[in-house]
Write a protein that holds these residues in place. Structure first.
Motif, PDB file in Angstrom:
ATOM      1  N   THR A   1       0.773  -1.164   0.085  1.00 24.53           N
ATOM      2  CA  THR A   1       0.080   0.065   0.044  1.00 24.53           C
ATOM      3  C   THR A   1       0.935   1.159   0.018  1.00 24.53           C
ATOM      4  O   THR A   1       1.731   1.350   0.612  1.00 24.53           O
ATOM      5  CB  THR A   1      -0.964  -0.016   1.268  1.00 24.53           C
ATOM      6  OG1 THR A   1      -1.667  -1.166   1.242  1.00 24.53           O
ATOM      7  CG2 THR A   1      -1.870   1.288   1.322  1.00 24.53           C
ATOM      8  N   ARG A   2       0.387   2.236  -0.920  1.00 24.55           N
ATOM      9  CA  ARG A   2       1.292   3.546  -0.894  1.00 24.55           C
ATOM     10  C   ARG A   2      -0.025   4.320  -0.823  1.00 24.55           C
ATOM     11  O   ARG A   2      -0.926   4.423  -1.235  1.00 24.55           O
ATOM     12  CB  ARG A   2       1.853   3.902  -2.297  1.00 24.55           C
ATOM     13  CG  ARG A   2       2.691   2.552  -2.509  1.00 24.55           C
ATOM     14  CD  ARG A   2       3.308   2.906  -4.034  1.00 24.55           C
ATOM     15  NE  ARG A   2       4.345   1.804  -4.566  1.00 24.55           N
ATOM     16  CZ  ARG A   2       4.005   1.176  -5.818  1.00 24.55           C
ATOM     17  NH1 ARG A   2       2.768   1.473  -6.573  1.00 24.55           N
ATOM     18  NH2 ARG A   2       4.736   0.267  -6.137  1.00 24.55           N
ATOM     19  N   VAL A   3       0.506   5.526  -0.204  1.00 24.80           N
ATOM     20  CA  VAL A   3      -0.332   6.751   0.083  1.00 24.80           C
ATOM     21  C   VAL A   3       0.431   7.951  -0.133  1.00 24.80           C
ATOM     22  O   VAL A   3       1.217   8.139   0.451  1.00 24.80           O
ATOM     23  CB  VAL A   3      -0.949   6.556   1.720  1.00 24.80           C
ATOM     24  CG1 VAL A   3      -1.841   7.746   2.073  1.00 24.80           C
ATOM     25  CG2 VAL A   3      -1.685   5.483   1.974  1.00 24.80           C
TER      26      VAL A   3
ATOM     27  N   ILE B   1       3.419  13.931 -11.617  1.00 22.72           N
ATOM     28  CA  ILE B   1       4.852  14.023 -10.805  1.00 22.72           C
ATOM     29  C   ILE B   1       5.081  12.529 -10.242  1.00 22.72           C
ATOM     30  O   ILE B   1       4.145  11.817  -9.497  1.00 22.72           O
ATOM     31  CB  ILE B   1       4.995  15.246  -9.779  1.00 22.72           C
ATOM     32  CG1 ILE B   1       6.539  15.305  -9.176  1.00 22.72           C
ATOM     33  CG2 ILE B   1       4.082  14.899  -8.400  1.00 22.72           C
ATOM     34  CD1 ILE B   1       6.781  16.611  -8.687  1.00 22.72           C
ATOM     35  N   ASP B   2       6.260  12.132 -10.507  1.00 19.51           N
ATOM     36  CA  ASP B   2       6.656  10.908  -9.750  1.00 19.51           C
ATOM     37  C   ASP B   2       7.446  11.004  -8.413  1.00 19.51           C
ATOM     38  O   ASP B   2       8.451  11.687  -8.326  1.00 19.51           O
ATOM     39  CB  ASP B   2       7.655  10.057 -10.728  1.00 19.51           C
ATOM     40  CG  ASP B   2       6.858   9.629 -11.890  1.00 19.51           C
ATOM     41  OD1 ASP B   2       5.694   9.306 -11.775  1.00 19.51           O
ATOM     42  OD2 ASP B   2       7.573   9.579 -13.224  1.00 19.51           O
TER      43      ASP B   2
ATOM     44  N   THR C   1       8.711   4.631  -7.211  1.00 19.69           N
ATOM     45  CA  THR C   1       7.887   5.674  -7.299  1.00 19.69           C
ATOM     46  C   THR C   1       6.355   5.684  -6.958  1.00 19.69           C
ATOM     47  O   THR C   1       6.022   4.594  -7.261  1.00 19.69           O
ATOM     48  CB  THR C   1       8.313   6.604  -8.671  1.00 19.69           C
ATOM     49  OG1 THR C   1       7.651   5.654  -9.592  1.00 19.69           O
ATOM     50  CG2 THR C   1       9.594   6.713  -8.821  1.00 19.69           C
ATOM     51  N   MET C   2       5.992   6.859  -6.729  1.00 26.29           N
ATOM     52  CA  MET C   2       4.252   6.704  -6.669  1.00 26.29           C
ATOM     53  C   MET C   2       3.851   8.121  -7.644  1.00 26.29           C
ATOM     54  O   MET C   2       4.349   9.246  -7.304  1.00 26.29           O
ATOM     55  CB  MET C   2       3.826   7.085  -5.236  1.00 26.29           C
ATOM     56  CG  MET C   2       2.222   7.057  -5.451  1.00 26.29           C
ATOM     57  SD  MET C   2       1.591   7.163  -3.531  1.00 26.29           S
ATOM     58  CE  MET C   2      -0.297   7.014  -4.009  1.00 26.29           C
ATOM     59  N   THR C   3       3.123   7.796  -8.549  1.00 25.99           N
ATOM     60  CA  THR C   3       2.870   8.938  -9.422  1.00 25.99           C
ATOM     61  C   THR C   3       1.459   9.729  -9.175  1.00 25.99           C
ATOM     62  O   THR C   3       0.674   8.962  -8.740  1.00 25.99           O
ATOM     63  CB  THR C   3       2.809   8.450 -10.977  1.00 25.99           C
ATOM     64  OG1 THR C   3       3.897   7.711 -11.223  1.00 25.99           O
ATOM     65  CG2 THR C   3       2.245   9.381 -12.011  1.00 25.99           C
TER      66      THR C   3
ATOM     67  N   VAL D   1       2.121  20.218  -3.187  1.00 34.18           N
ATOM     68  CA  VAL D   1       3.201  19.637  -2.128  1.00 34.18           C
ATOM     69  C   VAL D   1       2.556  18.232  -2.015  1.00 34.18           C
ATOM     70  O   VAL D   1       1.349  18.130  -1.497  1.00 34.18           O
ATOM     71  CB  VAL D   1       3.413  20.319  -0.852  1.00 34.18           C
ATOM     72  CG1 VAL D   1       4.300  19.657   0.106  1.00 34.18           C
ATOM     73  CG2 VAL D   1       3.940  21.928  -0.981  1.00 34.18           C
ATOM     74  N   VAL D   2       3.674  17.085  -1.903  1.00 29.51           N
ATOM     75  CA  VAL D   2       3.244  15.748  -1.826  1.00 29.51           C
ATOM     76  C   VAL D   2       4.290  15.189  -0.936  1.00 29.51           C
ATOM     77  O   VAL D   2       5.343  15.391  -1.033  1.00 29.51           O
ATOM     78  CB  VAL D   2       3.354  15.024  -3.312  1.00 29.51           C
ATOM     79  CG1 VAL D   2       2.975  13.670  -3.023  1.00 29.51           C
ATOM     80  CG2 VAL D   2       2.740  15.453  -4.078  1.00 29.51           C
TER      81      VAL D   2
END
Length: 181
Positions: free
Chosen positions: A26-28, A126-127, A144-146, A160-161
């Protein structure tokens, strides 16, 4: 800080290239769209922006980590500055003070937090680079998470991420790091 909106993107990867993942990953991404009060002004002293990163990290990163089903293993950060801004505006938010609340939220974080920035129009992808929170040489979590927000950043905004993951790539098979090279 004028915050236009926040959003969270959660993805769970169950398979990759036709093979099931070793385990679900899981990516957030926690995303904030803020006004860039320095856009178009040529301001040299960007220190007033430093605290913006810290505030965003304190508010959003714990929420992102709470969305993970397993403990955080990897993290990263990124920003897109709207076209009337300056690339250094992103650096002022990401680098001096954002790391501390990100590390606090993941329960440590000995490794550098990978990052990327760009100046671009609304809707640009954005990656966000991800790396192991404690070991920069752990290859399995290099990923990466795009992310993309259709209406951001507007010309005088910054997107901002902060991203966090409870694992690495779904089927890692390139070795365990520095000893391979």
């Amino acid at each position: 800080m004028i915050l236009r909106k926040t959003l969270f993107v959660k993805e769970t990867v169950l398979a990759e290239a036709g093979s099931p993942a070793v385990r679900p990953i899981t990516r957030v991404a926690a995303i904030a769209i803020i006004q860039n009060s320095f856009a178009g002004l040529g301001v040299q002293d960007l220190s007033p922006m430093f605290d913006l990163g810290m505030k965003l990290g304190e508010e959003l990163m714990p929420q992102a980590v709470a969305l993970l089903p397993q403990p955080a293993m990897a993290y990263g950060k990124a920003a897109i500055v709207g076209v009337e801004g300056d690339l250094e505006h992103a650096a002022a938010i990401l680098h001096p003070k954002l790391g501390k609340p990100m590390r606090a939220a993941v329960g440590g974080g000995e490794a550098i937090i990978p990052s990327t920035t760009k100046v671009a129009a609304a809707g640009t992808l954005i990656d966000v680079p991800l790396g192991n929170k404690d070991n920069v040489w752990s290859f399995d979590e290099l990923d990466t998470m795009t992310v993309c927000v259709a209406d951001a950043p507007r010309p005088r905004e910054i997107l901002v991420v902060m991203a966090v993951s409870d694992g690495g790539r779904p089927n890692p098979r390139v070795g365990k790091g520095r000893s391979i090279v």
